[in-house]
Enzyme design. Structure first.
Site, PDB file in Angstrom:
ATOM      1  N   GLU A  53       0.826  -1.206   0.000  1.00 24.05           N
ATOM      2  CA  GLU A  53       0.000   0.000   0.000  1.00 24.05           C
ATOM      3  C   GLU A  53       0.864   1.262   0.000  1.00 24.05           C
ATOM      4  O   GLU A  53       0.551   2.244  -0.672  1.00 24.05           O
ATOM      5  CB  GLU A  53      -0.926   0.026   1.228  1.00 24.05           C
ATOM      6  CG  GLU A  53      -1.867  -1.159   1.310  1.00 24.05           C
ATOM      7  CD  GLU A  53      -1.323  -2.298   2.145  1.00 24.05           C
ATOM      8  OE1 GLU A  53      -2.094  -2.884   2.920  1.00 24.05           O
ATOM      9  OE2 GLU A  53      -0.099  -2.601   2.031  1.00 24.05           O
ATOM     10  N   SER A 106       6.105 -41.914   3.835  1.00 21.04           N
ATOM     11  CA  SER A 106       5.858 -41.534   5.227  1.00 21.04           C
ATOM     12  C   SER A 106       5.049 -40.251   5.306  1.00 21.04           C
ATOM     13  O   SER A 106       4.140 -40.122   6.135  1.00 21.04           O
ATOM     14  CB  SER A 106       7.193 -41.362   5.964  1.00 21.04           C
ATOM     15  OG  SER A 106       7.910 -42.583   6.003  1.00 21.04           O
TER      16      SER A 106
END
Length: 365
Positions: free
Chosen positions: A51, A300
């Site tokens: 901004e 895994s």
């Protein structure tokens, strides 16, 4: 018309992909009388927010203009002053916002601050797209654990190597370059000790022959079997190397390897607990992890349901053979009702290879 400007803001935000962690990627566009008068994005952590960059470019043309921003403007003091104060002071009339900031320090407070000073605020424009842009930041803030993506390259029949272990190269240069691009976008790259032993990789980011931003290297090694001359322990990168191990590693070995890398003991054993490892990496401020392991670590990860996103590269070849490893090892699931279903969000070709990008169905943004 309004969505056009928000899409521009989202495009700007992604210019800093891989550079803003632990901050989000944010883009901003200022429009006055249907003309863009200022735009900007957050370049890196500690730098000016999107901004502010857009307001600086707009100058006086920001007065009475509309602001399109991909994330709720901050209202608190951090490394930089609050963006809400600069927006108010600049005379912005209305703020179009894609997504509320999940950070408890901001969530809703930025909106309230703007509205208390008479600005109109409209929420939710292209919210889904904005969530995907900052998916890693959102998970890290909400769960204090890294966003985990898994990348693997395989043949059409799902093999990641031949039965003799040959794996270079299943995919072509375009796919491999894209993989290095991913490395530059994630905070850390994770592999198992099997990959280190077999391939001795550097795990650095190399884009078209140039050096990219190297991720932190995380090695899962339950007994600290890593050789002291492994490339990940050398000077191939300035990036930190973390070895995750268990109490099965000897005190002497831990002391020895600690001279070369950061060693963290996760649990008693016999294997490193991957859920516990993710929580530990979160405590260390690691927001995102790219898994580039072999069949064992992939299996895994799949079993533990840790993976948030999949990048599956497939080469147009057939390797065959029961002895050739598949992409996901381990015992797998016994019943189809227990399998991991995916939501495919994108497919594209990289040279001759296809990249499929997907999320677990239950986690799709």
């Amino acid at each position: 018309m309004h969505e056009k400007y928000m899409r521009r803001a989202l495009t700007l935000a992604q210019k800093a992909r891989g550079l803003t962690s632990p901050n989000p990627m944010v883009g901003a566009v200022i429009v006055n009388n249907d003309h863009i008068v200022g735009q900007g994005y957050h370049h890196k952590a500690g730098a000016a927010h999107a901004e502010i960059n857009a307001l600086n470019e707009a100058g006086e043309a920001a007065r009475g203009a509309d602001l399109y921003v991909t994330l709720e403007p901050c209202s608190h003091y951090g490394r930089t002053p609050p963006c809400t104060e600069a927006i108010i002071k600049a005379g912005i009339k209305k703020v179009y916002m894609a997504l509320r900031d999940p950070n408890p320090l901001v969530d809703g407070e930025g909106i309230k601050r703007l509205r208390d000073h008479g600005l109109e605020v409209e929420e939710g424009m292209l919210e889904h797209e904005a969530r995907i842009v900052n998916e890693a930041f959102i998970k890290f803030i909400k769960k204090e654990e890294p966003f985990v993506a898994l990348k693997t390259a395989m043949s059409l029949d799902g093999k990641i190597a031949t039965r003799t272990g040959e794996a270079k190269w299943i995919t072509g240069p375009e796919a491999r370059n894209h993989g290095h691009l991913l490395r530059s976008e994630y905070d850390a790259i994770l592999v198992g000790i099997g990959t280190v032993t077999a391939d001795d990789p550097s795990l650095t980011c190399r884009l078209n022959g140039t050096q990219g931003r190297d991720p932190i290297r995380v090695i899962v090694d339950s007994k600290l079997a890593i050789g002291s001359k492994a490339k990940v322990l050398g000077l191939s990168s300035s990036a930190e190397t973390i070895i995750a191990t268990t109490a099965q590693a000897s005190t002497h070995r831990i002391k020895e390897i600690s001279q070369l890398a950061k060693v963290i003991v996760i649990n008693e054993g016999p294997a490193v607990s991957l859920p516990m490892l993710m929580r530990e990496l979160g405590k260390m401020g690691i927001c995102s992890v790219l898994v580039e392991g072999g069949a064992k670590i992939n299996g895994s990860m799949l079993k533990e349901r840790i993976i948030d996103k999949f990048y599956l590269y497939t080469a147009p070849m057939l390797i065959g053979g029961q002895g050739a490893p598949g992409a996901f090892g381990g015992d797998g699931t016994e019943s189809l009702k227990d399998v991991q279903h995916l939501s495919v969000v994108n497919t594209c070709f990289l040279g001759k290879d296809m990249l499929l990008t997907a999320y677990p169905e239950e986690r799709r943004s």
